[in-house]
Design a protein around this motif. Structure first.
Motif, PDB file in Angstrom:
ATOM      1  N   GLN A 143     -16.543  -3.993  12.581  1.00 56.17           N
ATOM      2  CA  GLN A 143     -16.199  -4.440  11.229  1.00 56.17           C
ATOM      3  C   GLN A 143     -14.890  -3.794  10.806  1.00 56.17           C
ATOM      4  O   GLN A 143     -14.750  -2.569  10.824  1.00 56.17           O
ATOM      5  N   SER A 182     -15.111 -13.535  12.226  1.00 53.58           N
ATOM      6  CA  SER A 182     -15.490 -14.189  10.966  1.00 53.58           C
ATOM      7  C   SER A 182     -15.002 -13.345   9.799  1.00 53.58           C
ATOM      8  O   SER A 182     -15.254 -12.139   9.730  1.00 53.58           O
ATOM      9  N   ASP A 183     -14.267 -13.987   8.886  1.00 57.69           N
ATOM     10  CA  ASP A 183     -13.719 -13.318   7.709  1.00 57.69           C
ATOM     11  C   ASP A 183     -14.556 -13.707   6.494  1.00 57.69           C
ATOM     12  O   ASP A 183     -14.685 -14.889   6.161  1.00 57.69           O
ATOM     13  N   ASP A 184     -15.167 -12.698   5.845  1.00 54.05           N
ATOM     14  CA  ASP A 184     -16.011 -12.999   4.688  1.00 54.05           C
ATOM     15  C   ASP A 184     -15.202 -13.214   3.419  1.00 54.05           C
ATOM     16  O   ASP A 184     -15.763 -13.584   2.374  1.00 54.05           O
ATOM     17  N   ARG A 186     -13.995 -11.089   1.555  1.00 56.86           N
ATOM     18  CA  ARG A 186     -14.255 -10.020   0.583  1.00 56.86           C
ATOM     19  C   ARG A 186     -13.836  -8.667   1.170  1.00 56.86           C
ATOM     20  O   ARG A 186     -14.605  -7.734   1.221  1.00 56.86           O
ATOM     21  N   PHE A 189     -13.526  -8.310   7.804  1.00 52.46           N
ATOM     22  CA  PHE A 189     -13.825  -9.337   8.803  1.00 52.46           C
ATOM     23  C   PHE A 189     -14.543  -8.660   9.966  1.00 52.46           C
ATOM     24  O   PHE A 189     -14.355  -7.466  10.240  1.00 52.46           O
ATOM     25  N   THR A 190     -15.383  -9.430  10.658  1.00 49.10           N
ATOM     26  CA  THR A 190     -16.242  -8.900  11.710  1.00 49.10           C
ATOM     27  C   THR A 190     -15.873  -9.522  13.043  1.00 49.10           C
ATOM     28  O   THR A 190     -15.687 -10.738  13.150  1.00 49.10           O
TER      29      THR A 190
END
Length: 353
Positions: A143, A182-184, A186, A189-190
């Motif tokens: 993360q 994957s970018d949330d 907020r 990104f993970t």
């Protein structure tokens, strides 16, 4: 504006086409630490490695080297053609340009690469763990966090060795594991890597805009992972049964003390059990011998009256018995040790026709 461009041009010219590889711009929290990887060419395996502080290479100050103890620490890995620089207890005043460098000789020119380190109370890019590990065929997750000012910047997960980068989405390759980012939206990104291979081992970095944070990945073989799992189970299950798994299918499994410590436990257990049994057996033998000795004494004494028959005549022998006289019996004499104090009973020999 002109001054930064001139400085950048000077640094670019100084770096030239050298083979040294490192990050461009890293961020770290004030008071924290960071490990910077520096990848060099195979021809420099035996050379001394340096970490130099300053804008220009010709005037930089050496703050770490492989052959001396200085402000920071350098660790060289010749087999992988890489050395790392460990920066500890960083302050805001440590925000400046640095160099990964190798000083060669006349036949080998200097090899070097610069980077900039920014030290802040709240870094714009950071990671939860700078070192992660997984097993072959498994997966890992990293993360990466970024500040609000970098929300619209490009997010990437890059491999240090070949500078290959993966952006948001899913990437499948035949040589490496599957990488999904994957970018949330907020501030984080993970990165998910699945189907890990042994060749995935090495250095990576999270990249957001022009900022990077290094991450080291360790990939273990399946048997290494099982060995580590068994060693962890050893602390949860008894040592004599640590080869037995805690599952319903393990009812028929047997405990085998293969470990030297387990063998010692078994030896001590046998000693603690055998010694008392041996002592008990010895006690029984002593008692038995005493009883046998007592019975033998009685047998030697024989009966008080015995009869012997010879031919047609029966001869009866009466045994002479010495008895102690009681005090209340007047006809008997009290005995000490002399024969005169014993009452003697005489018997006649009767011959029967």
């Amino acid at each position: 504006m002109a001054r930064p461009l001139i400085l950048f041009g000077v640094l670019l010219y100084t770096a030239g086409t050298l083979s040294m590889k490192t990050l461009d711009h890293v961020t770290v929290r004030e008071g924290g630490s960071i490990t910077i990887p520096c990848l060099y060419d195979n021809q420099y395996k035996q050379n001394t490695k340096y970490w130099c502080e300053g804008y220009f290479w010709n005037y930089c100050k050496i703050t770490a080297s492989t052959n001396a103890i200085r402000k920071w620490t350098i660790t060289d890995y010749p087999a992988d053609s890489i050395f790392t620089v460990k920066l500890n207890n960083l302050k805001s005043s440590d925000s400046k340009y640095y160099w990964c460098a190798i000083i060669g000789n006349h036949a080998e020119p200097d090899d070097r690469k610069y980077l900039y380190v920014t030290v802040k109370k709240a870094p714009d890019v950071s990671v939860v763990n700078s070192s992660v590990s997984g097993h072959e065929g498994g997966d890992i997750s990293v993360q990466c966090f970024y500040s609000s000012g970098y929300k619209n910047e490009v997010k990437q997960w890059c491999r240090y060795k070949d500078q290959s980068c993966y952006t948001v989405g899913r990437t499948n390759t035949s040589q490496n594991s599957s990488v999904q980012i994957s970018d949330d939206g907020r501030r984080s990104f993970t990165v998910l890597m699945t189907g890990l291979r042994l060749t995935d081992f090495g250095w990576y970095y999270c990249s957001v805009g022009d900022l990077q944070v290094p991450v080291h990945l360790l990939v273990q073989r399946d048997n290494e992972s099982k060995s580590m799992s068994e060693s962890d189970d050893a602390g949860q299950f008894p040592s004599t049964c640590k080869n037995q798994t805690a599952s319903k299918d393990s009812e028929d499994s047997k405990c085998s003390p293969n470990d030297p410590s387990d063998q010692m436990d078994w030896i001590f257990l046998l000693l603690y059990t055998a010694v008392p049994l041996l002592l008990l057996l010895m006690l029984v033998l002593v008692i038995w011998r005493l009883v046998q000795k007592h019975n033998g004494a009685l047998t030697k004494r024989g009966p008080d009256i015995c009869s012997v028959a010879e031919g047609q005549k029966a001869v009866t022998y009466d045994t002479v018995v010495f008895k102690k006289a009681n005090k209340h019996e007047p006809n008997q004499v009290s005995i000490s040790h002399s024969p005169e104090q014993f009452e003697v009973i005489y018997s006649t020999l009767n011959l029967h026709q």
